[in-house]
Design an enzyme around this catalytic site. Structure first.
Site, mmCIF file in Angstrom:
data_model
loop_
_atom_site.group_PDB
_atom_site.id
_atom_site.type_symbol
_atom_site.label_atom_id
_atom_site.label_comp_id
_atom_site.label_asym_id
_atom_site.label_seq_id
_atom_site.Cartn_x
_atom_site.Cartn_y
_atom_site.Cartn_z
ATOM 1 N N LYS A 23 0.833 -1.194 0.000
ATOM 2 C CA LYS A 23 0.000 0.000 0.000
ATOM 3 C C LYS A 23 0.870 1.248 0.000
ATOM 4 C CE LYS A 23 -3.711 -0.517 2.479
ATOM 5 N NZ LYS A 23 -4.297 -0.761 3.812
ATOM 6 N N ARG A 92 -3.037 3.424 8.474
ATOM 7 C CA ARG A 92 -3.386 2.261 7.644
ATOM 8 C C ARG A 92 -2.323 1.175 7.705
ATOM 9 N NH1 ARG A 92 -4.724 4.688 1.804
ATOM 10 N NH2 ARG A 92 -5.951 2.759 1.720
ATOM 11 N N GLY A 101 -8.004 -6.739 4.095
ATOM 12 C CA GLY A 101 -8.949 -6.794 5.217
ATOM 13 C C GLY A 101 -8.468 -7.610 6.408
ATOM 14 N N MET A 103 -5.814 -6.971 8.385
ATOM 15 C CA MET A 103 -5.257 -6.176 9.483
ATOM 16 C C MET A 103 -6.106 -4.918 9.649
ATOM 17 S SD MET A 103 -1.190 -6.657 8.928
ATOM 18 C CE MET A 103 -1.225 -6.106 7.236
ATOM 19 N N ARG A 336 -3.368 -1.427 -6.406
ATOM 20 C CA ARG A 336 -2.488 -2.598 -6.394
ATOM 21 C C ARG A 336 -2.834 -3.442 -7.608
ATOM 22 N NH1 ARG A 336 -5.762 -4.697 -1.388
ATOM 23 N NH2 ARG A 336 -7.669 -5.076 -2.504
ATOM 24 N N HIS A 452 -3.068 -42.878 0.052
ATOM 25 C CA HIS A 452 -3.166 -43.662 -1.184
ATOM 26 C C HIS A 452 -4.306 -43.148 -2.063
ATOM 27 C CE1 HIS A 452 -4.662 -47.053 -3.619
ATOM 28 N NE2 HIS A 452 -3.372 -47.275 -3.821
ATOM 29 N N ARG A 572 4.174 -48.284 -16.236
ATOM 30 C CA ARG A 572 4.285 -49.326 -15.207
ATOM 31 C C ARG A 572 3.674 -50.607 -15.721
ATOM 32 N NH1 ARG A 572 2.619 -44.614 -11.397
ATOM 33 N NH2 ARG A 572 1.237 -44.474 -13.194
ATOM 34 N N ARG A 627 8.889 -49.609 -17.435
ATOM 35 C CA ARG A 627 9.575 -50.024 -16.207
ATOM 36 C C ARG A 627 9.289 -51.496 -15.941
ATOM 37 N NH1 ARG A 627 7.942 -47.488 -10.525
ATOM 38 N NH2 ARG A 627 6.141 -48.842 -10.836
ATOM 39 N N GLU A 760 16.191 -43.801 -7.352
ATOM 40 C CA GLU A 760 15.164 -43.630 -6.317
ATOM 41 C C GLU A 760 15.644 -44.081 -4.947
ATOM 42 O OE1 GLU A 760 11.646 -45.846 -7.357
ATOM 43 O OE2 GLU A 760 12.814 -47.403 -8.340
ATOM 44 N N SER A 779 16.072 -41.841 -14.569
ATOM 45 C CA SER A 779 14.792 -41.215 -14.297
ATOM 46 C C SER A 779 14.609 -41.186 -12.785
ATOM 47 C CB SER A 779 13.658 -41.998 -14.973
ATOM 48 O OG SER A 779 12.437 -41.357 -14.708
ATOM 49 N N GLY A 781 12.926 -41.346 -9.548
ATOM 50 C CA GLY A 781 11.665 -41.752 -8.929
ATOM 51 C C GLY A 781 11.566 -40.987 -7.620
ATOM 52 N N THR A 782 11.052 -39.776 -7.706
ATOM 53 C CA THR A 782 11.154 -38.887 -6.541
ATOM 54 C C THR A 782 10.244 -39.298 -5.392
ATOM 55 O OG1 THR A 782 9.651 -37.405 -7.696
ATOM 56 C CG2 THR A 782 11.988 -36.858 -7.766
ATOM 57 N N ASN A 783 9.242 -40.141 -5.658
ATOM 58 C CA ASN A 783 8.410 -40.604 -4.538
ATOM 59 C C ASN A 783 9.240 -41.488 -3.609
ATOM 60 O OD1 ASN A 783 6.436 -39.343 -5.938
ATOM 61 N ND2 ASN A 783 5.334 -41.185 -6.529
ATOM 62 N N ASP A 784 9.833 -42.556 -4.193
ATOM 63 C CA ASP A 784 10.644 -43.438 -3.358
ATOM 64 C C ASP A 784 11.896 -42.728 -2.864
ATOM 65 O OD1 ASP A 784 9.323 -45.835 -2.914
ATOM 66 O OD2 ASP A 784 9.787 -46.589 -4.911
ATOM 67 N N CYS A 847 10.143 -38.954 -12.931
ATOM 68 C CA CYS A 847 8.832 -39.570 -13.151
ATOM 69 C C CYS A 847 8.031 -39.707 -11.870
ATOM 70 C CB CYS A 847 8.987 -40.917 -13.840
ATOM 71 S SG CYS A 847 9.865 -42.138 -12.862
ATOM 72 N N TYR A 867 13.753 -34.049 -18.993
ATOM 73 C CA TYR A 867 12.321 -34.249 -19.216
ATOM 74 C C TYR A 867 11.575 -34.578 -17.922
ATOM 75 C CZ TYR A 867 13.065 -39.354 -19.082
ATOM 76 O OH TYR A 867 13.388 -40.627 -18.707
HETATM 77 P P1 ADP Z 1 -7.659 -2.261 3.803
HETATM 78 O O1 ADP Z 1 -6.282 -2.694 3.535
HETATM 79 O O2 ADP Z 1 -8.405 -3.150 4.728
HETATM 80 O O3 ADP Z 1 -8.403 -1.949 2.521
HETATM 81 P P2 ADP Z 1 -7.243 0.563 4.065
HETATM 82 O O4 ADP Z 1 -6.039 1.053 4.769
HETATM 83 O O5 ADP Z 1 -7.151 0.557 2.587
HETATM 84 O O6 ADP Z 1 -7.582 -0.896 4.606
HETATM 85 O O7 ADP Z 1 -8.447 1.458 4.567
HETATM 86 C C1 ADP Z 1 -9.787 1.090 4.791
HETATM 87 C C2 ADP Z 1 -10.731 2.044 4.067
HETATM 88 O O8 ADP Z 1 -10.504 3.372 4.470
HETATM 89 C C3 ADP Z 1 -10.501 2.014 2.572
HETATM 90 O O9 ADP Z 1 -11.735 2.027 1.915
HETATM 91 C C4 ADP Z 1 -9.753 3.271 2.301
HETATM 92 O O10 ADP Z 1 -10.010 3.792 1.018
HETATM 93 C C5 ADP Z 1 -10.272 4.229 3.384
HETATM 94 N N1 ADP Z 1 -9.255 5.222 3.695
HETATM 95 C C6 ADP Z 1 -7.995 4.982 4.111
HETATM 96 N N2 ADP Z 1 -7.296 6.125 4.258
HETATM 97 C C7 ADP Z 1 -8.135 7.123 3.935
HETATM 98 C C8 ADP Z 1 -7.996 8.539 3.865
HETATM 99 N N3 ADP Z 1 -6.840 9.135 4.153
HETATM 100 N N4 ADP Z 1 -9.058 9.268 3.503
HETATM 101 C C9 ADP Z 1 -10.230 8.653 3.205
HETATM 102 N N5 ADP Z 1 -10.430 7.329 3.233
HETATM 103 C C10 ADP Z 1 -9.387 6.562 3.596
HETATM 104 MG MG MG Z 2 -7.641 -0.859 1.125
HETATM 105 MG MG MG Z 3 9.672 -46.407 -6.969
#
Ligand code: ADP
Ligand code: MG
Ligand code: MG
Length: 899
Positions: A23, A92, A101, A103, A336, A452, A572, A627, A760, A779, A781-784, A847, A867
């Site tokens: 971010k 943030r 979402g 953290m 992103r 199995h 086989r 084999r 193997e 070849s 035989g990575t299982n064995d 194999c 191969y």
């Molecule tokens: P997450 O990673 O869970 O999306 P964000 O840090 O992006 O969390 O923020 C949660 C919400 O708050 C997002 O919708 C974001 O656009 C909004 N937000 C974050 N910073 C600001 C800001 N400076 N002004 C207005 N909205 C914000």
């Molecule tokens: Mg966000």
């Molecule tokens: Mg074998």
């Protein structure tokens, strides 16, 4: 400002995601691009790592933040907490890898009992000011002070009911002010603390809370699933607030530069008028489709679409964007590279190539084998309100519908009559193979992803749910009972979702996969099929690794060819000793002398010759690596315990036991081994059971003759399993060559057939230089090789403790799924090097199951394997991954070769 932990937006760039979080890095990048980003700064992940280690922020961090805050206040012309016209900020979270979402983020930091009036006055919008304060106290209460979210929700729900409101938009200033007071009281009651009025204290505690949210339960679970390391830490971004909740000319939304579900170009997203960011995701109100913004605010819409185009061109990929409009002014708050479905991944990769934004190697880096696999599975349309019968490990993905059966005879009987069946067993063993082949899906009560049932089902491309512990499977009573008491008798139709690991009563509607149809028929169609086809062509042109198939039957061979196999890397021969031929194998085992053995071997010969002839025909012109017999002979005898019980019952009832059965029982008693995995099998069998390999080799030789006479172009190769020392290989090789020469002479047609060995056992890898002198190819035989290197029997480990090892983080991935680079991989590397040193033209393949595993394929490419050989169903993904592993091929060259 040259400080250690804090970085202004205009000082960073997208390359710095490790330090600034995704971010923070992208906000910096957009700032540099001149996009309308509210100013701010980011506290690096290094500060979080100190916090996680010591429980304290690094010394001097608070002072650094103060310095950057001063800069921010100067730039904006407002101060944090200023009573007349306060600066507000968001605090943030943002890690190196997107954890949407997972953290915490806290908005509107800087408001207090005084500045809320200032905000109201300065903005001229009193309701908005109180709404913002309400949000801050609520968010701060939950994330920083740890008050249960429901406590605040309850207040809001009650107030809405009292005022007869459907949503929060109807609250008036007096309502909101009352709610703030109530919220503050809740905080006092639950924590014994006051909501802090000092804005700087709010900020500092918010920063620490975001650091702490890295170790929250949600975040930890997400990291485990996504294989994100626990020690990276999160960055914290502090950014000036902009207000989407300041009236009807404001709002907030999320936009994609193209459709993340299908990859189609266009404007996609949601818009919510008069709202702050978190309202969109939390779903408190229904958002509008983004297109409607065009009518609401044409200028902002045009500006936004322009920026979306710019971002996609700049990032050369699908981007998602958070934006906010404050009183008609557009702000960009986040971007992103967006998550997408498997279908969209392929379509976007091709579209971006066509638009000239990326080249093919880049396009291939954006799709992967796992996504391709997903596109080949049939899917259930919807689970609706179907009754859930069982839940287990999603061991082999896809969807299947069929009648429940509990044993092999019933499975094969019904399947032969054209009825789709689902085989339900407590667990499976090699004896269940015919039933598994007959079934659409396999469900077991015990075992995990590498049991199995799971391994075999994946190999065959069958749907499998295993380890459904709640399902009570009564094989004798021919019924099973779900956790809720639902009883399912044999013949009942069930639906098995191997992607989700669930089993439902009844037939759920299925959607066929267009991509599978393409792979089966080669017929292309527009959309995702065309995109997959193009990516596969590019991967085929780019890859250095040849991709062959593990195929034991003519039908498998034919399918492998359709799926693009360059031959068979492992054929086989054990199934050639099953079914009606089992009786002959029993005779062979019972025989004490060469003369006794002869009739059984002679009877087996024509069967084997016919098998090989058909397989060589299906793979005409391509190599077929056969084999020689590998499993211990007692595996071909009836189950020892069951036979013992039968004989005891016969004796008890005074019946005369069948003399053949008695002899077979005695033989299995004699052949029983403490540890069959390490017993009389593989090359040891060839050396100790006279006549066995001579018969197999003769069958191969005669099949070659038959094919040549029929005008074919057979290319068999003979592979010796489980060699530990070159002395074994030398002896067997001499016998193979003697028999082939004999067949050649009889027929007057020379039979040319390279002879190689499986690697193997650790000793084979360690003495690869010596072994190479007697082998035309290796070849792995990575299982064995994995079992013997780790000293683990796969089935036992799986049943007993592998899952626990994974849960406890002792292993991050099962070594049976992905090659263990440091251990087993080291042996592979060494064997490749020493084998090639002894014999530069040595061909080297893999194999084991790992040959179809994306991560392992990249390793095999790296160490110089020639191969791969994997199950036919894994071929397309393996081709794609081999192409991806080859990486930076010259784009023009690839395009040229395609024409
Ligand atoms: P997450 O990673 O869970 O999306 P964000 O840090 O992006 O969390 O923020 C949660 C919400 O708050 C997002 O919708 C974001 O656009 C909004 N937000 C974050 N910073 C600001 C800001 N400076 N002004 C207005 N909205 C914000
Ligand atoms: Mg966000
Ligand atoms: Mg074998």
């Amino acid at each position: 400002m040259a400080t250690a932990y804090v970085h202004d937006f205009d000082a960073g760039s997208r390359e710095q995601a490790a330090l600034l979080g995704g971010k923070g890095a992208n906000l910096a990048e957009m700032t540099r691009l001149g996009l309308p980003v509210p100013p701010g700064f980011t506290v690096g992940t290094d500060a979080c790592r100190v916090f996680l280690r010591t429980g304290e922020v690094p010394v001097g961090l608070d002072a650094e933040i103060a310095e950057h805050l001063t800069g921010l206040q100067r730039a904006i012309g407002r101060r944090l907490g200023e009573p007349d016209d306060p600066l507000l900020v968001s605090v943030r979270s943002g890690a190196r890898f997107s954890m949407p979402g997972m953290m915490d983020t806290i908005l509107d930091v800087g408001l207090n009992d005084a500045s809320v009036f200032g905000l109201a006055k300065a903005s001229g919008r009193e309701r908005f000011a109180w709404d913002s304060y309400r949000r801050l106290v609520q968010m701060y209460g939950t994330t920083v002070l740890g008050v249960a979210a429901a406590r605040f929700e309850d207040v809001l729900t009650r107030r809405r009911a009292e005022r007869g409101l459907a949503d929060d938009l109807g609250f008036e200033v007096s309502d909101l002010a009352g709610i703030v007071e109530e919220f503050k009281a809740v905080i006092g009651q639950d924590t014994g603390e006051e909501f802090p009025q000092d804005p700087r204290a709010q900020l500092d505690r918010a920063v620490r809370a975001v650091f702490r949210s890295w170790t929250g339960e949600r975040a930890r679970v997400y990291r485990r699933r996504e294989h994100i390391p626990d020690d990276l830490g999160t960055a914290v971004t502090v950014q000036a607030m902009v207000f989407g909740n300041s009236g009807p000319d404001s709002g907030t939304g999320v936009a994609f530069t193209r459709d993340p579900a299908t990859g189609r170009a266009g404007v996609y997203g949601d818009y919510l008028p008069d709202a702050q960011g978190e309202d969109v995701v939390s779903g408190v109100r229904n958002a509008l489709p983004l297109q409607e913004l065009e009518a609401l605010d044409p200028r902002s819409y045009e500006r936004l679409t322009g920026i979306l185009g710019l971002l996609e061109t700049h990032y050369r990929d699908l981007c998602d964007v958070e934006f906010t409009i404050e009183r008609g002014r557009l702000w960009i708050l986040q971007t992103r590279v967006g998550k997408r479905t498997a279908e969209a991944a392929f379509r976007i990769a091709c579209a971006l190539v066509d638009e000239g934004l990326i080249d093919w190697p880049q396009a291939l880096s954006r799709v992967d084998g796992g996504q391709l696999d997903q596109l080949t599975f049939p899917r259930f349309d919807a689970h609706g309100d179907a009754t859930l019968l069982a839940r287990g490990v999603p061991a082999s993905p896809g969807a299947a519908v069929g009648a429940v059966v509990f044993d092999v005879p019933e499975a094969t009987r019904r399947a032969a009559a054209g009825e789709p069946v689902v085989l339900v067993r407590p667990e499976t063993s090699p004896d269940d193979l015919p039933g598994m082949i007959a079934a659409e899906a396999v469900v077991t009560g015990r075992g995990g992803k590498t049991s199995h049932a799971a391994v075999v089902a994946r190999g065959m491309g069958k749907v499998c749910v295993c380890g459904a512990a709640d399902l009570d499977i009564d094989v004798a009573g021919r019924r099973c009972t779900g956790a809720d008491g639902t009883v399912v008798a044999e013949g009942t139709t069930v639906s098995v979702d191997g992607t989700a690991g669930t089993v439902y009563v009844g037939a759920l509607p299925l959607v066929a996969s267009a991509v599978t149809r393409y792979l089966e028929t080669g017929i292309r169609s527009a959309g995702v099929v065309e995109a997959v086809a193009r990516c596969l062509e590019q991967a085929d042109a780019a890859r250095r690794l040849a991709v062959l198939a593990n195929a034991d039957t003519p039908a498998d061979a034919a399918r492998a060819r359709r799926f693009g196999a360059g031959g068979i890397g492992l054929c086989r021969t054990e199934h050639m000793f099953l079914g009606p031929r089992r009786r002959l194998v029993e005779e062979l085992i019972l025989a004490r002398t060469d003369a006794d053995r002869r009739p059984a071997l002679d009877a087996l010969l024509p069967f084997q010759r016919a098998d090989f002839t058909e397989i060589l025909a299906a793979m005409d012109g391509l190599p077929v690596t056969i084999r020689l017999l590998d499993p211990p002979l007692h595996e071909f005898l009836p189950d020892h315990t069951e036979a013992a019980v039968r004989l005891a019952v016969a004796r008890a009832t005074g019946e005369e036991p069948d003399p053949h059965e008695v002899r077979v029982y005695e033989a299995s008693e004699r052949l029983r081994e403490q540890n069959p995995m390490l017993g009389l099998r593989g090359v040891r069998l060839a050396l100790l059971v006279p006549g066995l390999i001579a018969t197999q080799v003769r069958a191969i030789g005669e099949a070659v003759v038959a094919r040549v006479r029929a005008g074919g172009d057979p290319h068999p190769e003979i592979m010796i399993p489980l060699v530990a020392t070159v002395a074994e290989l030398r002896l067997v090789r001499a016998e193979v060559e003697r028999v082939l020469a004999e067949v050649g002479q009889e027929a007057g047609i020379p039979v040319d057939c390279p002879v190689g060995t499986m690697i193997e056992l650790p000793r084979a890898a360690l003495t690869a230089g010596e072994i190479a002198a007697a082998a035309d190819f290796f070849s792995f035989g990575t299982n064995d090789l994995t079992q013997t290197t780790w000293g683990l029997s796969r089935d036992d480990a799986e049943a007993a403790f592998l899952a626990d090892y994974l849960d406890r983080g002792i292993l991050t991935v099962s070594p049976f799924e992905t090659i263990d680079r440091e251990g087993v991989g080291r042996l592979v590397r060494l064997a490749v090097e020493e084998g090639r040193r002894a014999r530069p033209d040595l061909r080297i393949g893999v194999c084991g199951e790992h040959a179809g595993d994306p991560a392992s394929i990249h390793f095999f490419h790296e160490v110089g394997v020639d191969y791969l050989s994997c199950s036919p169903y894994r071929l397309p993904a393996a081709r794609l991954e081999a192409g991806r592993a080859a990486g930076s091929v010259d784009a023009e060259e690839v395009t040229r070769r395609r024409r």
